[in-house]
Write a protein that holds these residues in place. Structure first.
Motif, PDB file in Angstrom:
ATOM      1  N   VAL A   1       1.210  29.117   3.588  1.00  0.00           N
ATOM      2  CA  VAL A   1       0.793  30.359   4.244  1.00  0.00           C
ATOM      3  C   VAL A   1       1.786  30.882   5.273  1.00  0.00           C
ATOM      4  O   VAL A   1       1.693  32.054   5.688  1.00  0.00           O
ATOM      5  CB  VAL A   1      -0.583  30.188   4.927  1.00  0.00           C
ATOM      6  N   LEU A   2       2.738  30.051   5.699  1.00  0.00           N
ATOM      7  CA  LEU A   2       3.611  30.473   6.799  1.00  0.00           C
ATOM      8  C   LEU A   2       4.619  31.543   6.389  1.00  0.00           C
ATOM      9  O   LEU A   2       5.238  32.164   7.252  1.00  0.00           O
ATOM     10  CB  LEU A   2       4.353  29.265   7.387  1.00  0.00           C
ATOM     11  N   TRP A   3       4.794  31.783   5.097  1.00  0.00           N
ATOM     12  CA  TRP A   3       5.792  32.772   4.662  1.00  0.00           C
ATOM     13  C   TRP A   3       5.525  34.141   5.277  1.00  0.00           C
ATOM     14  O   TRP A   3       6.458  34.867   5.650  1.00  0.00           O
ATOM     15  CB  TRP A   3       5.804  32.886   3.138  1.00  0.00           C
ATOM     16  N   SER A   4       4.235  34.497   5.380  1.00  0.00           N
ATOM     17  CA  SER A   4       3.916  35.839   5.862  1.00  0.00           C
ATOM     18  C   SER A   4       4.241  35.997   7.343  1.00  0.00           C
ATOM     19  O   SER A   4       4.558  37.104   7.799  1.00  0.00           O
ATOM     20  CB  SER A   4       2.441  36.156   5.615  1.00  0.00           C
TER      21      SER A   4
ATOM     22  N   GLU B   1      -4.505  40.230  18.332  1.00  0.00           N
ATOM     23  CA  GLU B   1      -4.347  40.381  16.893  1.00  0.00           C
ATOM     24  C   GLU B   1      -3.063  39.741  16.394  1.00  0.00           C
ATOM     25  O   GLU B   1      -2.020  39.798  17.010  1.00  0.00           O
ATOM     26  CB  GLU B   1      -4.322  41.879  16.545  1.00  0.00           C
ATOM     27  N   VAL B   2      -3.158  39.092  15.290  1.00  0.00           N
ATOM     28  CA  VAL B   2      -1.975  38.748  14.495  1.00  0.00           C
ATOM     29  C   VAL B   2      -2.370  38.880  13.042  1.00  0.00           C
ATOM     30  O   VAL B   2      -3.457  38.483  12.651  1.00  0.00           O
ATOM     31  CB  VAL B   2      -1.444  37.333  14.806  1.00  0.00           C
ATOM     32  N   ALA B   3      -1.508  39.457  12.254  1.00  0.00           N
ATOM     33  CA  ALA B   3      -1.796  39.609  10.839  1.00  0.00           C
ATOM     34  C   ALA B   3      -0.924  38.656  10.061  1.00  0.00           C
ATOM     35  O   ALA B   3       0.265  38.829   9.976  1.00  0.00           O
ATOM     36  CB  ALA B   3      -1.542  41.041  10.398  1.00  0.00           C
ATOM     37  N   PRO B   4      -1.504  37.592   9.520  1.00  0.00           N
ATOM     38  CA  PRO B   4      -0.674  36.619   8.835  1.00  0.00           C
ATOM     39  C   PRO B   4      -0.068  37.158   7.548  1.00  0.00           C
ATOM     40  O   PRO B   4      -0.644  38.002   6.906  1.00  0.00           O
ATOM     41  CB  PRO B   4      -1.630  35.477   8.547  1.00  0.00           C
TER      42      PRO B   4
END
Length: 405
Positions: free
Chosen positions: A181-184, A402-405
């Motif tokens: 998931v860290l790619w985003s 807010e953070v948008a992964p």
């Protein structure tokens, strides 16, 4: 290999998962889980975020089923909607980032405290990434008996920075433990470090000379045009999503348009557009698909609660926990499908899909705790440090939360 997915069952379990998670969110609020004040929200985006993260969970659940029960690879599901639970969810997360940070662009480069912006970003994003990397490391140690050496520091830094998810402790496919998931987050950082200040600078240049919407429209046109050159293959694919969200912000600033998009008819058209955007292509990055999900997102940003669904306390609680759901759900699924493989293989393939709501329930119970114990304290610490360094009061408002992964 051709996989026959029980699509109706999967979609039914996805819906049950969303409902169950919403119920948990509502119970969390009753137990004292904090919700942001309504004046800190932009439209109904906060009510949407949790469902986006849960959609990514559904996507990865299907992929784990491919690998463990259907004999397939770790690859995108071949049915468009199943793949777009992941790709579409992340696309809408990118739009969320573009929306909540567009006010900084409107303020301009000179009026924005960049030290405060980046300090609060670091303290918002990095702490929970560190927690997730630590959990992945503990799982690898438990599975292999390996112990961290000198190389681990370098490899862990690559993960925490979101640059690459290299094998940790020599464990191949380490990234599969958190579903890669860290790619985003890497593209989030590209937006914060390059796109955000560049657009703010352009806004300063055109101020009083041209309307503000020229900036996002130009970003959209340029990024779509760069795609045709195949230059920087990945970045131009995602940049238009940020631009579309900025245009959505411009739309919700116009009262007549905002009122029109808050109607039940607009909600129906938005749902239809979302379905088209998620089912007509394997990924939502084509221009027709971006237009469809962009319209849906604009309707949400203008405050359409879709019959009140996005305004419920459960939906808002899930929105606050969305970052945790996104970062940690893959770890939970890995524990279920690898370490709990005895359970997966003890029942029929179709019955395994009934574990999806259980997974959603579990992550919805855990992430309010990570928000209260990790995320919120770090958000506040980042705001205090920014205030001490700049002499300005930095309120942990929606764009900082807010953070948008």
């Amino acid at each position: 290999m051709v996989i026959t997915y029980p699509l109706l069952l999967i979609l039914s379990m996805a819906l049950v998962s969303m409902v169950a998670a919403t119920a948990v969110g509502s119970l969390a609020v009753r137990a004292g889980f904090p919700l942001p004040m309504s004046d800190k929200r932009i439209g109904c985006v906060d009510g949407l975020r949790g469902y986006l993260a849960l959609a990514v969970l559904v996507h990865h659940f299907v992929i784990w089923m491919q690998v463990t029960r259907y004999g397939g690879d770790w690859a995108a599901p071949t049915i468009n909607v199943l793949n777009n639970f992941g790709a579409g969810g992340v696309a809408l997360f990118f739009m969320t980032t573009g929306l909540v940070f567009y006010p900084r662009i409107l303020a301009g480069f000179r009026r924005t405290s960049w030290f405060a912006t980046y300090t609060t970003r670091i303290f918002r994003i990095i702490p929970l990434v560190i927690v997730s990397v630590a959990l992945v490391t503990f799982i690898i140690v438990g599975r292999t008996g390996s112990h961290p050496g000198i190389d681990f520091i370098k490899d862990a830094f690559a993960w925490v920075s979101s640059w690459r998810q290299v094998p940790l402790l020599g464990y191949q496919d380490s990234g599969r433990i958190d579903a890669y998931v860290l790619w985003s987050l890497w593209f989030e950082w590209v937006f914060y470090i390059l796109v955000l200040p560049a657009c703010a600078l352009v806004m300063d240049i055109i101020r009083d000379r041209a309307p503000s919407w020229i900036v996002p429209v130009s970003l959209l046109v340029i990024s779509v045009s760069i795609r045709q050159t195949h230059f920087m293959r990945d970045l131009p694919q995602y940049l238009p999503l940020f631009a579309v969200a900025m245009i959505a912000y411009e739309a919700q600033q116009r009262a007549w348009l905002r009122r029109a998009l808050q109607t039940p008819a607009a909600a129906v058209f938005a749902c239809f557009a979302l379905v088209l955007g998620l089912t007509t292509s394997p990924a939502p990055y084509g221009i027709p698909q971006m237009a469809c999900i962009g319209f849906f997102f604009t309707v949400v940003a203008c405050g359409n609660g879709f019959a009140g669904i996005l305004r419920t306390r459960g939906a808002l609680a899930l929105g606050e926990c969305s970052y945790g759901i996104y970062l940690l759900h893959g770890i939970m699924l890995s524990l279920l499908f690898v370490d709990g493989s005895w359970l997966i293989h003890s029942v029929s393939v179709e019955t395994d899909f009934f574990l999806m709501p259980l997974a959603a329930l579990t992550i919805s119970v855990l992430t309010p705790l990570t928000f209260v114990l990790v995320e919120r304290p770090m958000i506040r610490m980042g705001s205090r440090l920014a205030r001490l360094a700049t002499g300005r009061y930095v309120r942990p408002s929606a764009p900082q939360v807010e953070v948008a992964p």
